[in-house]
Scaffold this motif. Structure first.
Motif, PDB file in Angstrom:
ATOM      1  N   ASP A  88     -15.369  12.522  32.614  1.00  0.00           N
ATOM      2  CA  ASP A  88     -15.799  12.671  34.003  1.00  0.00           C
ATOM      3  C   ASP A  88     -16.251  14.102  34.231  1.00  0.00           C
ATOM      4  OD1 ASP A  88     -15.353  10.041  35.050  1.00  0.00           O
ATOM      5  OD2 ASP A  88     -13.190  10.430  34.924  1.00  0.00           O
ATOM      6  N   PRO A  89     -17.230  14.296  35.118  1.00  0.00           N
ATOM      7  CA  PRO A  89     -17.901  13.258  35.913  1.00  0.00           C
ATOM      8  C   PRO A  89     -19.019  12.567  35.131  1.00  0.00           C
ATOM      9  CG  PRO A  89     -18.848  15.373  36.407  1.00  0.00           C
ATOM     10  CD  PRO A  89     -17.732  15.639  35.425  1.00  0.00           C
ATOM     11  N   ALA A  90     -19.615  11.535  35.742  1.00  0.00           N
ATOM     12  CA  ALA A  90     -20.836  10.957  35.186  1.00  0.00           C
ATOM     13  C   ALA A  90     -21.936  12.007  35.255  1.00  0.00           C
ATOM     14  CB  ALA A  90     -21.247   9.729  36.006  1.00  0.00           C
ATOM     15  N   TYR A  91     -22.790  12.050  34.247  1.00  0.00           N
ATOM     16  CA  TYR A  91     -23.844  13.068  34.266  1.00  0.00           C
ATOM     17  C   TYR A  91     -25.078  12.618  35.039  1.00  0.00           C
ATOM     18  CZ  TYR A  91     -25.896  10.464  30.310  1.00  0.00           C
ATOM     19  OH  TYR A  91     -26.433   9.477  29.494  1.00  0.00           O
ATOM     20  N   GLU A  92     -25.199  11.317  35.308  1.00  0.00           N
ATOM     21  CA  GLU A  92     -26.298  10.830  36.145  1.00  0.00           C
ATOM     22  C   GLU A  92     -26.010   9.397  36.564  1.00  0.00           C
ATOM     23  OE1 GLU A  92     -30.006  10.824  34.035  1.00  0.00           O
ATOM     24  OE2 GLU A  92     -29.303   9.466  32.495  1.00  0.00           O
ATOM     25  N   SER A  93     -26.723   8.927  37.573  1.00  0.00           N
ATOM     26  CA  SER A  93     -26.638   7.534  38.011  1.00  0.00           C
ATOM     27  C   SER A  93     -28.028   6.929  37.951  1.00  0.00           C
ATOM     28  CB  SER A  93     -26.093   7.442  39.442  1.00  0.00           C
ATOM     29  OG  SER A  93     -24.761   7.893  39.508  1.00  0.00           O
ATOM     30  N   LEU A  94     -28.108   5.747  37.372  1.00  0.00           N
ATOM     31  CA  LEU A  94     -29.400   5.083  37.212  1.00  0.00           C
ATOM     32  C   LEU A  94     -29.403   3.745  37.930  1.00  0.00           C
ATOM     33  CD1 LEU A  94     -30.099   5.674  33.410  1.00  0.00           C
ATOM     34  CD2 LEU A  94     -30.949   7.006  35.353  1.00  0.00           C
ATOM     35  N   SER A  95     -30.539   3.413  38.492  1.00  0.00           N
ATOM     36  CA  SER A  95     -30.728   2.103  39.106  1.00  0.00           C
ATOM     37  C   SER A  95     -31.466   1.215  38.123  1.00  0.00           C
ATOM     38  CB  SER A  95     -31.546   2.223  40.400  1.00  0.00           C
ATOM     39  OG  SER A  95     -30.931   3.086  41.314  1.00  0.00           O
ATOM     40  N   LYS A 164     -35.175   1.832  36.853  1.00  0.00           N
ATOM     41  CA  LYS A 164     -36.123   1.932  37.967  1.00  0.00           C
ATOM     42  C   LYS A 164     -36.937   3.219  37.910  1.00  0.00           C
ATOM     43  CE  LYS A 164     -36.238   1.956  43.058  1.00  0.00           C
ATOM     44  NZ  LYS A 164     -35.393   1.864  44.279  1.00  0.00           N
ATOM     45  N   GLU A 165     -36.259   4.347  37.696  1.00  0.00           N
ATOM     46  CA  GLU A 165     -36.921   5.635  37.764  1.00  0.00           C
ATOM     47  C   GLU A 165     -38.024   5.766  36.710  1.00  0.00           C
ATOM     48  OE1 GLU A 165     -32.830   5.988  39.499  1.00  0.00           O
ATOM     49  OE2 GLU A 165     -33.698   5.042  37.726  1.00  0.00           O
ATOM     50  N   SER A 166     -37.717   5.411  35.471  1.00  0.00           N
ATOM     51  CA  SER A 166     -38.712   5.557  34.409  1.00  0.00           C
ATOM     52  C   SER A 166     -39.825   4.519  34.525  1.00  0.00           C
ATOM     53  CB  SER A 166     -38.045   5.452  33.033  1.00  0.00           C
ATOM     54  OG  SER A 166     -37.404   4.204  32.871  1.00  0.00           O
ATOM     55  N   LEU A 168     -41.097   3.141  37.348  1.00  0.00           N
ATOM     56  CA  LEU A 168     -42.034   3.543  38.405  1.00  0.00           C
ATOM     57  C   LEU A 168     -42.955   4.653  37.915  1.00  0.00           C
ATOM     58  CD1 LEU A 168     -39.700   3.469  41.542  1.00  0.00           C
ATOM     59  CD2 LEU A 168     -41.487   1.816  40.923  1.00  0.00           C
ATOM     60  N   THR A 169     -42.401   5.597  37.143  1.00  0.00           N
ATOM     61  CA  THR A 169     -43.222   6.662  36.578  1.00  0.00           C
ATOM     62  C   THR A 169     -44.287   6.097  35.652  1.00  0.00           C
ATOM     63  OG1 THR A 169     -41.383   8.236  36.686  1.00  0.00           O
ATOM     64  CG2 THR A 169     -43.188   8.780  35.205  1.00  0.00           C
ATOM     65  N   THR A 170     -43.886   5.143  34.814  1.00  0.00           N
ATOM     66  CA  THR A 170     -44.821   4.511  33.883  1.00  0.00           C
ATOM     67  C   THR A 170     -45.922   3.757  34.619  1.00  0.00           C
ATOM     68  OG1 THR A 170     -43.093   4.268  32.199  1.00  0.00           O
ATOM     69  CG2 THR A 170     -45.037   2.866  31.974  1.00  0.00           C
ATOM     70  N   LEU A 171     -45.548   2.986  35.630  1.00  0.00           N
ATOM     71  CA  LEU A 171     -46.528   2.191  36.377  1.00  0.00           C
ATOM     72  C   LEU A 171     -47.544   3.079  37.084  1.00  0.00           C
ATOM     73  CD1 LEU A 171     -44.207  -0.555  37.930  1.00  0.00           C
ATOM     74  CD2 LEU A 171     -45.709  -0.748  35.924  1.00  0.00           C
ATOM     75  N   VAL A 172     -47.076   4.162  37.676  1.00  0.00           N
ATOM     76  CA  VAL A 172     -47.985   5.083  38.362  1.00  0.00           C
ATOM     77  C   VAL A 172     -48.925   5.741  37.356  1.00  0.00           C
ATOM     78  CG1 VAL A 172     -48.126   7.234  39.659  1.00  0.00           C
ATOM     79  CG2 VAL A 172     -46.446   5.504  40.311  1.00  0.00           C
ATOM     80  N   GLY A 234     -44.848  12.404  29.725  1.00  0.00           N
ATOM     81  CA  GLY A 234     -45.398  11.115  29.298  1.00  0.00           C
ATOM     82  C   GLY A 234     -44.458  10.311  28.442  1.00  0.00           C
ATOM     83  N   ASN A 235     -43.148  10.575  28.556  1.00  0.00           N
ATOM     84  CA  ASN A 235     -42.178   9.889  27.711  1.00  0.00           C
ATOM     85  C   ASN A 235     -41.367   8.845  28.456  1.00  0.00           C
ATOM     86  OD1 ASN A 235     -42.635  11.441  25.306  1.00  0.00           O
ATOM     87  ND2 ASN A 235     -41.586  13.147  26.297  1.00  0.00           N
TER      88      ASN A 235
END
Length: 240
Positions: A88-95, A164-166, A168-172, A234-235
């Motif tokens: 702990d703690p979590a280093y990030e939260s992903l959707s 979700k985050e990656s 949306l970046t790819t789609l855009v 671009g990754n």
């Protein structure tokens, strides 16, 4: 002469006993985001790093049996063994999000929609709890986000699940944001991402230091910065 021999022995022992951070990442993403996180942690600990590749489930087992010292990208709900400690703690939260073709957003309006519709997921990734009761015949495993997008555009799957985050970046970046959209139904929560270590590893003796590194990294935005830089380079497709 004896002094030189003793010095050489001491130097050899020092080199031999140097701490090495042993870990692994997904076979599909050997140079993915997790590799950058591990490099960050090794740098903060001031140790060498050895990173191999293996499937997710095998990585969990390898940390527990001591073959690996550390693993990143472990959710707060992932099963871990008795010899493993989740830091702990979590280093990030992903959707984790579900995507469909534009105009079909309401086709996935509940978990029951997957009884009729096919969803694409990343091969060798941890199965999200939202899909636990979905028939295997409705799940297609693929290697990458590019394959998920391609299969969806060709109508071979009805939806896909990805970070979700990656996504949306790819789609855009690919000019596909108007063609592929978020489904009406979405998983109900974010997944916290943790570091796990083996309790018998040399790393366990530095647990408090490592947790402070993670805590400071979150507060200072280091992990968010690494992820952002990784995406804009671009990754985005090199994440699960």
């Amino acid at each position: 002469m004896r002094c030189w021999v003793l010095l050489l022995l001491l130097l050899s022992w020092s080199a031999y006993g140097k701490e090495v951070l042993r870990s692994a990442v997904s076979d599909n993403f050997p140079d993915g985001l997790h590799t950058y996180y591990l490099a960050y942690l090794a740098n903060k600990l001031d140790v060498e790093s050895e990173i191999g590749t293996m499937p997710y489930a095998r990585r969990l087992l390898s940390v527990d049996n001591g073959t690996l010292d550390i693993m990143v990208g472990v959710s707060n709900t992932a099963p871990i063994g008795d010899n493993t400690l989740r830091l702990d703690p979590a280093y990030e939260s992903l959707s984790v999000a579900i995507f469909v073709l534009a105009g079909n957003e309401s086709s996935i309006d509940s978990i029951n929609s997957f009884q009729q519709h096919i969803v694409g997921v990343t091969r060798s990734s941890s199965r999200q709890s939202v899909l636990e009761n979905v028939p295997e015949s409705r799940i297609v495993s693929v290697e990458s986000i590019e394959q998920k997008i391609d299969l969806l555009l060709k109508g071979r799957i009805d939806s896909f699940m990805h970070v979700k985050e990656s996504t949306l970046t790819t789609l855009v970046s690919q000019g596909l944001y108007t063609k592929i959209r978020l489904a009406t139904f979405q998983p109900p929560k974010e997944y916290e991402q943790h570091v796990i270590i083996n309790k018998n590893s040399w790393l366990y003796t530095r647990k408090d230091e490592l947790e402070k590194i993670i805590r400071d990294g979150v507060v200072n935005g280091d992990f968010a910065h690494i992820r952002h830089q990784f995406y804009i380079a671009g990754n985005a497709s090199k994440t699960q």
